[in-house]
Design an enzyme around this catalytic site. Structure first.
Site, mmCIF file in Angstrom:
data_model
loop_
_atom_site.group_PDB
_atom_site.id
_atom_site.type_symbol
_atom_site.label_atom_id
_atom_site.label_comp_id
_atom_site.label_asym_id
_atom_site.label_seq_id
_atom_site.Cartn_x
_atom_site.Cartn_y
_atom_site.Cartn_z
ATOM 1 N N ASP A 52 -4.562 6.474 2.097
ATOM 2 C CA ASP A 52 -3.805 5.246 1.867
ATOM 3 C C ASP A 52 -2.755 5.073 2.955
ATOM 4 O OD1 ASP A 52 -2.874 3.144 -0.472
ATOM 5 O OD2 ASP A 52 -1.156 3.961 0.614
ATOM 6 N N TYR A 57 3.693 0.866 7.566
ATOM 7 C CA TYR A 57 3.961 2.294 7.700
ATOM 8 C C TYR A 57 4.015 2.715 9.167
ATOM 9 C CZ TYR A 57 2.656 2.733 2.719
ATOM 10 O OH TYR A 57 2.557 2.619 1.355
ATOM 11 N N LYS A 82 -2.811 -2.050 4.004
ATOM 12 C CA LYS A 82 -2.122 -3.156 3.347
ATOM 13 C C LYS A 82 -1.563 -4.122 4.386
ATOM 14 C CE LYS A 82 -0.498 0.373 0.134
ATOM 15 N NZ LYS A 82 -0.476 1.506 1.095
ATOM 16 N N HIS A 113 0.650 -6.293 0.384
ATOM 17 C CA HIS A 113 1.586 -5.193 0.152
ATOM 18 C C HIS A 113 2.682 -5.531 -0.863
ATOM 19 C CE1 HIS A 113 3.355 -1.407 2.304
ATOM 20 N NE2 HIS A 113 3.449 -1.319 1.003
ATOM 21 N N LEU A 194 5.808 11.368 -7.560
ATOM 22 C CA LEU A 194 6.536 12.631 -7.495
ATOM 23 C C LEU A 194 7.999 12.428 -7.116
ATOM 24 C CD1 LEU A 194 3.790 14.778 -5.715
ATOM 25 C CD2 LEU A 194 4.060 14.258 -8.153
ATOM 26 N N ILE A 231 -1.652 8.688 -5.457
ATOM 27 C CA ILE A 231 -1.701 8.962 -4.023
ATOM 28 C C ILE A 231 -0.499 9.804 -3.582
ATOM 29 C CG2 ILE A 231 -3.187 7.069 -3.268
ATOM 30 C CD1 ILE A 231 -0.652 5.383 -2.808
ATOM 31 N N VAL A 235 4.013 16.356 3.875
ATOM 32 C CA VAL A 235 3.697 16.852 5.223
ATOM 33 C C VAL A 235 3.527 18.365 5.203
ATOM 34 C CG1 VAL A 235 4.843 14.952 6.419
ATOM 35 C CG2 VAL A 235 6.153 17.011 5.849
#
Length: 265
Positions: A52, A57, A82, A113, A194, A231, A235
């Site tokens: 995604d 981004y 998006k 978006h 999260l 999703i 990193v």
């Protein structure tokens, strides 16, 4: 709790035009540059088959490089990007630029978006319909829309979004929102699962400790058992693998009810 070879779930949904979307995807928001290439490559190595990204981004090129260099066949990976909500009037140009950066001739899902006050949502959605008909995207959807706006664009064009991507977690659970999307046959996709204190919430931590799992794994599994697309992004290579390792356990009905009850608290 974490395996070098995580046991991924096989949960998936068939969308309106027949594309199959894995319920577990890898999110790339706020991941830039070489970090985006490394993280996406790690996700693909770990077994994620759903990526995604988004124009805003600023990492579509990096995601495309990771996918192209992964050795995973393009057709095996579900790719979402998006279009900015204020991008009315040049939607197809935006998509073609995304395709170039992603090194593909189509995406699997293209989302508006966000709804923008200065943009005609219906006109923008019509451009999305045209992009799908032209084969530039297999499925089309929206993000950050409420159900009334979903209904508006559907009535105006006769085409309903396949997906609505919104902020979602046990702390934001709303059964009416879930039922409203399900009744419209619009798949619900959650982002920022999260964040917002979910990983530290005592009820979530308690379930995780009892199961020998991480709080993140419990939250991701909760999405899957509700058939909500999720999703997670990271990193950190270990966390990327850990977040995928959710195919080997289930939450009980009581666990699900406990997590659902956190909504709005």
């Amino acid at each position: 709790m974490t395996d070098e070879n995580p046991r991924l779930p096989d949960h998936a949904l068939e969308l309106r035009e027949g594309a199959t979307i894995p319920l577990l995807g890898f999110g790339t928001w706020q991941i830039k540059g070489d970090d985006a290439v490394r993280a996406t490559s790690t996700a693909l190595e770990a077994g994620y088959r759903h990526l995604d990204t988004a124009t805003v981004y600023g990492n579509e090129g990096e995601v495309g490089r990771a996918l192209a260099g992964s050795g995973v066949p393009r057709d095996d990976v579900f790719v979402t990007t998006k279009c900015p909500g204020n991008g009315g009037g040049h939607e197809l140009d935006t998509l073609r630029q995304s395709l170039e950066l992603l090194q593909t001739d189509h995406v699997d899902l293209w989302l508006v978006h966000w709804p923008d006050e200065g943009t005609d949502a219906v006109a923008m959605w019509q451009a999305f319909v045209e992009a799908r008909e032209a084969g530039l995207t297999r499925e089309i959807g929206v993000s950050n829309f409420d159900v009334s706006l979903v209904d508006e664009v559907t009535r105006a064009t006769g085409v309903a979004p396949a997906v609505n991507q919104i902020e979602w977690s046990p702390l934001l659970f709303d059964p009416e929102t879930l039922a409203g999307h399900r009744g419209r046959e619009v798949a619900l996709e959650g982002y920022s699962a999260l964040r917002g204190g979910t990983l530290e919430h005592p009820a979530i931590v308690g379930i995780a400790e009892r199961l020998g799992r991480t709080p993140a794994q419990v939250i991701i599994r909760w999405h899957l058992q509700h058939e909500v697309i999720v999703i997670p992004k990271s990193v950190n290579a270990e966390r990327i693998r850990s977040n995928a390792d959710v195919g080997g356990f289930e939450l009980t009905d009581d666990d699900m009810a406990t997590l659902d009850a956190l909504g709005g608290r």
